[in-house]
Every structure is written in structure tokens, then in C-alpha cells.
Design an enzyme around this catalytic site. Structure first.
Site, mmCIF file in Angstrom:
data_model
loop_
_atom_site.group_PDB
_atom_site.id
_atom_site.type_symbol
_atom_site.label_atom_id
_atom_site.label_comp_id
_atom_site.label_asym_id
_atom_site.label_seq_id
_atom_site.Cartn_x
_atom_site.Cartn_y
_atom_site.Cartn_z
ATOM 1 N N PRO A 19 0.851 -1.196 0.000
ATOM 2 C CG PRO A 19 0.033 -1.029 2.180
ATOM 3 C CD PRO A 19 0.785 -1.941 1.264
ATOM 4 C CD GLN A 72 -1.834 -0.091 5.160
ATOM 5 O OE1 GLN A 72 -1.608 1.034 4.718
ATOM 6 N NE2 GLN A 72 -0.873 -0.958 5.462
ATOM 7 C CB CYS A 102 2.179 4.924 7.987
ATOM 8 S SG CYS A 102 2.351 6.513 7.148
ATOM 9 C CE LYS A 141 3.770 -2.718 4.373
ATOM 10 N NZ LYS A 141 4.648 -1.661 4.921
ATOM 11 C CG HIS A 173 9.193 -1.562 6.137
ATOM 12 N ND1 HIS A 173 8.697 -0.419 5.557
ATOM 13 C CD2 HIS A 173 10.512 -1.589 5.811
ATOM 14 C CE1 HIS A 173 9.676 0.210 4.909
ATOM 15 N NE2 HIS A 173 10.777 -0.490 5.061
ATOM 16 N N GLY A 236 7.251 -2.657 -2.927
ATOM 17 C CA GLY A 236 6.615 -1.350 -3.051
ATOM 18 C C GLY A 236 7.074 -0.588 -4.268
ATOM 19 N NE ARG A 237 10.748 3.038 -1.905
ATOM 20 C CZ ARG A 237 11.850 3.332 -1.231
ATOM 21 N NH1 ARG A 237 12.471 4.473 -1.483
ATOM 22 N NH2 ARG A 237 12.333 2.503 -0.332
#
Length: 339
Positions: A19, A72, A102, A141, A173, A236-237
């Protein structure tokens, strides 16, 4: 909830697209789904207050073609999260994920995101309330820790709490989050990765489905994590900026199904979706901004990006802009002959 209800989505979670705020919107997810039939997709984080108090149900909009797709949520109030989870499940999402990773200031001020790593008991209460409210799987997450926390101590305790609350699947992460002193962007790069710790958590919690996130930029790396014993890898990226490299070959390489898809065919498959979006009053660049990296590393990619970037923002821009951009890409047969 019977474990076999989760078998399909657990398999999809072998590879997932993270996300990402402002990136993984419904247009991006539709595009990514054309590249991979199997990969699990995630929404941008949607806050529980926005859904429950703000009535922003449009944030739940998605195309049926996106499945398997997870919602999410951000929040820290168990009952509000339960209500938001119910709204998400009723909207058709296959999974509800709680954001505990986050590090942005806005998230911290709402006492959710990575700051929740400091309060695993609250996270457990949130998970339990959400699971009580929905029939789909509730996942988490998280980071390996925040600020001065010692990940070797904090992460196992955190996993203990959420497992006791009924969480069966977690994405970690593999970096700390520094809530003070680093920007969200810096928090994605500066704290060192600790993949070994995540792998040790799989050994310590063999019953948990554990996915790793952070710094993975290729399918070869993803396969290495899977072969070393992890259950899933979240990218992700790299999946966003080089979608063909990650997603076009994901089905055969990660899931053992189908075959790699041709990015050129994906452009043509996007045209009906784009036409529908424009007919509903949308703008071309709202979709094509997610497609800029489709031909990354391929001859003509710069022309593709430039043509889309300049043409898609113009008034009345339509599908013809994609075809003009596609004309910049050299056919693979020509590239092969030149090698």
C-alpha cells in the site's frame, strides 16, 4: 474462522504490492492486475475516521477485476476500526489490513501507524474487534520497531500479542521507523534493513504467515526470501516504477502459473478502461501517471514517458495519447536482432 477460507489469499500473498499513499489507487491496481493475475494488491491506507465519521465511502471504490485486493486501514480505536472493517468487507475486499508501520506526522498525530508499535496491547484489541466484525481475514503490517526500541525484544512481543488476538498473517517492513528526526521518505531508506531478524521471526513463529517488506527490487530477491522459508514478499516502489520487471513475470516465476505478459498488450487492454473513465468525466493523466514506468529499461522508454507526461494532462486528451506514446517503443523483435 476456518483456516481453509484463507488458503487462496495466503497463496496470493506469496507476492504483494505494498500500500502506497498517492500511488496504489484504484486505477493503479487495475493496471497492476492486468500484469499479474495472482499477486495480492493493496489499497492506499484509508483512515477509519474518514469512513466512519466522515462518510467517505468513495474511498472504498474498486473494480471487481482487482481481486484479490486488500483494504488497508489506519486507526487506533478498536470499535471505530471494527466499523470501518465492516464497511470494507461489505464493499467486497478480500482482506482488511491494519497499518502499524506508517511514520508520517499526520499518522502520529492520530495515534496510529508506526506509533502503534509502542502499544501492542492496543493493536491486539483492534485486531480482535475487527475480526469480530468481519468474515474476511484481518492482517497487520508493521515495522521491526520504532525509535530507541530494541527490535529483538519488541518484535517478538508484538507478534505474540497479535497472534493471541487471532491474527494469522503479518507483513514486516524490515526497518525501524524513527518518529522524530526522519521524514516518511527518509524512513523508507535510512534505517538499516534487518532481513535476518524477520527470518528469525518465521522460525520463532512457524504458525504465522510472515511476509517481508523493504528494499526488495527484483523477483530474484523475492524468490530468495521465499526459498529461505518466508511465506511472502511485499514489494513497493520497484513494483510501481518498474511494473513490468516485477509483475509481468510474477505469475510464472512466483506462483508457477500462466506465462509472462507482454507490456505492449497491456497498453491495449487498458484502452477500454480508459475510455470508460473518460466517459465518466475523468482525466487521462489520472490513469496514465501510473503507467510511466511500464517500459523502464527498454529502448524508447524515455519517449514513452515524455509523450504520456506531456500529452495526458492536456484538455480532452484521450486514448490516442497512449498509442502515440507506444509508437516510441521499439518492438522486441527489433531489439533482439540488434543484440
Amino acid at each position: 474462522m476456518p483456516e481453509d477460507k484463507f488458503t487462496s489469499i495466503h497463496n496470493s500473498a506469496r507476492l504483494s504490492v505494498a500500500p502506497m499513499m498517492d500511488w496504489t489507487d484504484r486505477h493503479c491496481r487495475y493496471f497492476h492486475r492486468l500484469l499479474s493475475s495472482e499477486t495480492l494488491l493493496y489499497t492506499e491506507m484509508v483512515t477509519a475516521p474518514a469512513l466512519v465519521r466522515g462518510g467517505a465511502l468513495h474511498l472504498l471504490d474498486h473494480d471487481p477485476a482487482e481481486h484479490p485486493v486488500a483494504l488497508q486501514l489506519g486507526g487506533s480505536d478498536p470499535q471505530e476500526l471494527a466499523q470501518a472493517a465492516k464497511l470494507g468487507a461489505d464493499a467486497g475486499y478480500d482482506e482488511i489490513n491494519l497499518n502499524c508501520g506508517c511514520p508520517s506526522d499526520r499518522v502520529q498525530s492520530g495515534t496510529f501507524g508506526a506509533v502503534l508499535m509502542k502499544d501492542p496491547a492496543r493493536v491486539a484489541n483492534c485486531v480482535a474487534a475487527m475480526r469480530e466484525a468481519v468474515d474476511v481475514e484481518v492482517t497487520v503490517k508493521c515495522r521491526i520497531g520504532v525509535d530507541a526500541q530494541e527490535p529483538e525484544e519488541v518484535l517478538p512481543a508484538f507478534l505474540d500479542h497479535i497472534r493471541a488476538a487471532g491474527c494469522q498473517r503479518v507483513t514486516i517492513h524490515a526497518r525501524k521507523a524513527w518518529l522524530q528526526g526522519l521524514s516518511p521518505k527518509e524512513n523508507r531508506d535510512i534505517p538499516p534493513l534487518d532481513y535476518d531478524l524477520v527470518h528469525r521471526m518465521k522460525t520463532a513463529f512457524p504458525d504465522l504467515h510472515i511476509s517481508i517488506n523493504g528494499g526488495v527490487t527484483s523477483l530474484d530477491q523475492a524468490r530468495a526470501h521465499l526459498e529461505a522459508g518466508l511465506d511472502g514478499v511485499m514489494i513497493g516502489r520497484a513494483a510501481y516504477h518498474q511494473p513490468a520487471d516485477i509483475l509481468a513475470a510474477a505469475d510464472p516465476q512466483i506462483f508457477g502459473t500462466g506465462q509472462a505478459v507482454d507490456p505492449v498488450e497491456i497498453v491495449h487492454k487498458m484502452l477500454p478502461y480508459i475510455e470508460n473513465h473518460l466517459a465518466e468525466g475523468g482525466r487521462l493523466h489520472q490513469i496514465t501517471r501510473h503507467m510511466l514506468g511500464l517500459f523502464a529499461g527498454r529502448p524508447g522508454a524515455r519517449g514513452w514517458r515524455r509523450t504520456l507526461s506531456e500529452g495526458a494532462v492536456r484538455d480532452h486528451a484521450g486514448p490516442e495519447v497512449l498509442l502515440q506514446a507506444l509508437a516510441c517503443i521499439e518492438p522486441l523483435a527489433q531489439v533482439d536482432r540488434a543484440v
